[in-house]
Design an enzyme around this catalytic site. Structure first.
Site, mmCIF file in Angstrom:
data_model
loop_
_atom_site.group_PDB
_atom_site.id
_atom_site.type_symbol
_atom_site.label_atom_id
_atom_site.label_comp_id
_atom_site.label_asym_id
_atom_site.label_seq_id
_atom_site.Cartn_x
_atom_site.Cartn_y
_atom_site.Cartn_z
ATOM 1 N N ASP A 95 0.806 -1.220 0.000
ATOM 2 C CA ASP A 95 0.000 0.000 0.000
ATOM 3 C C ASP A 95 0.841 1.272 0.000
ATOM 4 O O ASP A 95 0.467 2.266 -0.623
ATOM 5 C CB ASP A 95 -0.956 0.017 1.202
ATOM 6 C CG ASP A 95 -2.159 -0.886 0.996
ATOM 7 O OD1 ASP A 95 -2.339 -1.403 -0.121
ATOM 8 O OD2 ASP A 95 -2.928 -1.080 1.963
ATOM 9 N N LYS A 167 1.666 1.558 -7.425
ATOM 10 C CA LYS A 167 0.725 0.448 -7.271
ATOM 11 C C LYS A 167 -0.499 0.764 -8.117
ATOM 12 O O LYS A 167 -1.255 1.696 -7.838
ATOM 13 C CB LYS A 167 0.340 0.258 -5.806
ATOM 14 C CG LYS A 167 -0.565 -0.953 -5.594
ATOM 15 C CD LYS A 167 -0.852 -1.213 -4.126
ATOM 16 C CE LYS A 167 -1.742 -2.449 -3.978
ATOM 17 N NZ LYS A 167 -2.033 -2.773 -2.552
ATOM 18 N N GLU A 287 -1.147 27.441 -16.594
ATOM 19 C CA GLU A 287 -1.713 28.784 -16.537
ATOM 20 C C GLU A 287 -0.690 29.791 -15.999
ATOM 21 O O GLU A 287 0.059 29.495 -15.075
ATOM 22 C CB GLU A 287 -2.953 28.798 -15.638
ATOM 23 C CG GLU A 287 -4.023 27.765 -15.998
ATOM 24 C CD GLU A 287 -4.642 28.045 -17.340
ATOM 25 O OE1 GLU A 287 -4.592 29.212 -17.798
ATOM 26 O OE2 GLU A 287 -5.187 27.102 -17.954
#
Length: 330
Positions: A95, A167, A287
């Site tokens: 994770d 991941k 921008e």
């Protein structure tokens, strides 16, 4: 042939997970199996390297914290300074593996290999992928060509750079990819083969050090969405964040109301980085107002990795121009 000495640092994760049955691939206890048992399950490793293991943590990597990052960086730097250690393999949950890998990529100052690996299925599953991943990781760490390439992620037969690995899938064994740059190499029938090297600064060329550091600057990630009015920017400021990574739309686009809030935060000394919620692509200058407000483009770093680099940058400087340069070279 003299075998290389590879040091295994274990932090827990699915590779050390234990489930209630051999069929279970979810709902397991991560980090339940110690490093000695992980190594004992893959006796083939000792055909290719002399290995010894050390338990750094035993957690589910969703609970990874900076105190463990700092401990890992210190331990890696200490171990790799020894003549009798040729490389390190870190077992880790998937994770947050990409974040830990990138943190070490920038804070460990050695040309010796560091390889992170893990698993998508717990060690108790009948089709566990951890043993093969661990064997491949050790073989990559012991390979001469791995030296000087920074921290690597070795998973399911691919060799990825810590800077680029992401991941990409919630459950697939083939979860780690480098969506923008591609893999550095692969492992086929146990043999590592490299095709390219990372060009951005890392390890011995990194200016970042966490020696003596006990806490990292607080940086928040805010995620763009339709009708975002920027209220979380004020929350991040109130929480004491020194930096904000905005996971914008497309090329780091920021809704008008959010831009107003971020511009105010930047004017008050908070570093603002534009990243993207898109799965791939480079965030560039866009921008004119973004530049005027001092926002920093994340290049190809996703929001999680942009946060890591910004935390380390803020240890050294709060100067926007200097941090922008760091995002262009790391």
């Amino acid at each position: 042939m003299i075998k290389k000495h590879i040091y295994i640092l274990a932090t827990g994760g699915t590779i050390a997970g234990r489930a209630a049955s051999e069929e279970a691939t979810t709902g397991y206890q991560a980090g339940a199996i110690g490093v000695a048992d992980l190594l004992a399950a893959v006796p083939e490793i000792r055909r290719y390297a002399e290995v010894e293991g050390e338990q750094i943590a035993a957690i589910d990597s969703k609970d990874m914290r900076e105190v463990i990052w700092l401990r890992l960086a210190a331990r890696c730097n200490a171990l790799l300074s020894r003549e009798d250690v040729d490389g390190i393999v870190i077992t880790h949950g998937t994770d947050t593996m990409e974040e830990t890998a990138y943190f070490l990529h920038l804070t460990v100052h050695s040309e010796k290999p560091i390889v992170l690996t893990g698993a998508m299925r717990p060690a108790t599953a009948m089709s566990a992928d951890g043993p093969m991943n661990l064997l491949q990781a050790v073989r990559v760490a012991a390979d001469d060509e791995a030296a000087g390439k920074g921290v690597l992620v070795v998973f399911n037969g691919t060799i990825e750079s810590a800077r680029d690995a992401v991941k990409m899938h919630t459950t697939s064994l083939d979860t780690f990819r480098s969506p923008e740059m591609g893999a550095l190499g692969s492992v086929q029938d146990g043999e590592p083969v490299f095709y390219r090297s990372p060009l951005r600064c890392h390890t011995v060329h990194s200016v970042f050090s966490v020696k003596g550091v006990t806490a990292l600057p607080r940086v928040a990630i805010l995620y763009a969405h339709a009708d975002d009015d920027g209220f979380l920017v004020a929350a991040a400021q109130k929480a004491g964040c020194q930096g904000i990574v905005y996971a914008g739309m497309g090329n780091g686009s920021i809704p008008e109301r959010v831009e107003t809030a971020l511009a105010k935060a930047a004017a008050e000394g908070i570093a603002v980085v534009r990243s993207t919620r898109s799965a791939a692509g480079r965030v560039t200058r866009a921008e004119a107002s973004y530049e005027a407000n001092g926002f920093i483009a994340s290049d190809t770093l996703n929001p999680a990795k942009a946060r890591v680099l910004l935390q380390l940058a803020l240890l050294k400087t709060s100067d926007t121009a200097s941090i922008r340069t760091m995002f262009s070279i790391y």
